[in-house]
Design a protein around this motif. Structure first.
Motif, PDB file in Angstrom:
ATOM      1  N   SER A   1       0.827  -1.201   0.000  1.00 45.80           N
ATOM      2  CA  SER A   1       0.000   0.000   0.000  1.00 45.80           C
ATOM      3  C   SER A   1       0.868   1.262   0.000  1.00 45.80           C
ATOM      4  CB  SER A   1      -0.934   0.008   1.214  1.00 45.80           C
ATOM      5  OG  SER A   1      -1.685   1.201   1.264  1.00 45.80           O
TER       6      SER A   1
ATOM      7  N   GLU B   1       2.905   5.315  -7.604  1.00 49.04           N
ATOM      8  CA  GLU B   1       1.771   5.519  -8.499  1.00 49.04           C
ATOM      9  C   GLU B   1       0.951   6.773  -8.212  1.00 49.04           C
ATOM     10  OE1 GLU B   1      -0.595   1.935  -8.512  1.00 49.04           O
ATOM     11  OE2 GLU B   1       1.201   0.678  -8.625  1.00 49.04           O
ATOM     12  N   TYR B   2       0.921   7.234  -6.984  1.00 50.51           N
ATOM     13  CA  TYR B   2       0.087   8.381  -6.636  1.00 50.51           C
ATOM     14  C   TYR B   2       0.830   9.673  -6.973  1.00 50.51           C
ATOM     15  CZ  TYR B   2      -3.056   5.316  -3.943  1.00 50.51           C
ATOM     16  OH  TYR B   2      -3.950   4.354  -3.542  1.00 50.51           O
TER      17      TYR B   2
ATOM     18  N   GLU C   1       4.029   1.463  -0.908  1.00 43.61           N
ATOM     19  CA  GLU C   1       4.802   1.476  -2.151  1.00 43.61           C
ATOM     20  C   GLU C   1       3.963   2.039  -3.312  1.00 43.61           C
ATOM     21  OE1 GLU C   1       7.949  -1.537  -4.155  1.00 43.61           O
ATOM     22  OE2 GLU C   1       5.934  -2.360  -3.848  1.00 43.61           O
ATOM     23  N   ARG C   2       2.666   1.711  -3.314  1.00 44.97           N
ATOM     24  CA  ARG C   2       1.761   2.252  -4.334  1.00 44.97           C
ATOM     25  C   ARG C   2       1.704   3.785  -4.250  1.00 44.97           C
ATOM     26  NH1 ARG C   2      -1.220  -1.972  -3.826  1.00 44.97           N
ATOM     27  NH2 ARG C   2      -2.482  -1.189  -2.112  1.00 44.97           N
TER      28      ARG C   2
END
Length: 141
Positions: free
Chosen positions: A77, A84-85, A79-80
């Motif tokens: 979570s 990515e965010y 790492e995302r």
């Protein structure tokens, strides 16, 4: 008998800043990979009858693997968020991700600083962040 008070924090807002890093350390002769740091979430909050904009710092940390050696969902979570965010600081308010943090908690961060002085302040800790894709559909009461 005293009962433990509920310590649960929920934050919804715009991802303002990302300051997360991966790293590793050695524990009992084994390399342990981790991810940690902080993010800031911009929220609108009513204070003393006025609507003010606040950036709430949220501390995050997770090892890559659990104690059983399986992948840690908290690491995935965080790492995302890192990979990515997109934050307001990186792309501006119109393109920044709206996020929701649930299951966070407030803990005391205490340590002795230079001169032997005890530093103590509350800190929000979280492991899971979700992106809000449709503000009306995703909103939960």
């Amino acid at each position: 008998m005293l009962k433990q008070a509920e310590n649960s924090v929920k934050i919804e807002g715009i991802l303002s800043e990302i300051d997360l890093k991966t790293g590793s350390t050695t524990k009992n002769g084994k390399t342990v990979e981790y991810i940690g740091g902080s993010i800031k979430v911009r929220v609108n909050q009513a204070l003393n009858g006025e609507n003010v904009e606040l950036d709430i710092p949220v501390y995050m940390f997770a090892n890559k693997l659990t104690n059983k050696g399986t992948p840690n969902p908290a690491y995935a979570s965080i790492e995302r968020v890192l990979n990515e965010y997109v934050s307001l600081a990186a792309v501006g308010i119109d393109k920044a991700d709206r996020i929701r943090i649930t299951g966070a908690s407030i803990r005391m961060n205490e340590y002795y600083g230079q001169g032997g002085n005890l530093n103590s302040y509350p800190r929000i800790n979280a492991s899971f962040v979700t992106k809000i894709t449709d503000l009306n559909k995703d909103r939960k009461s």
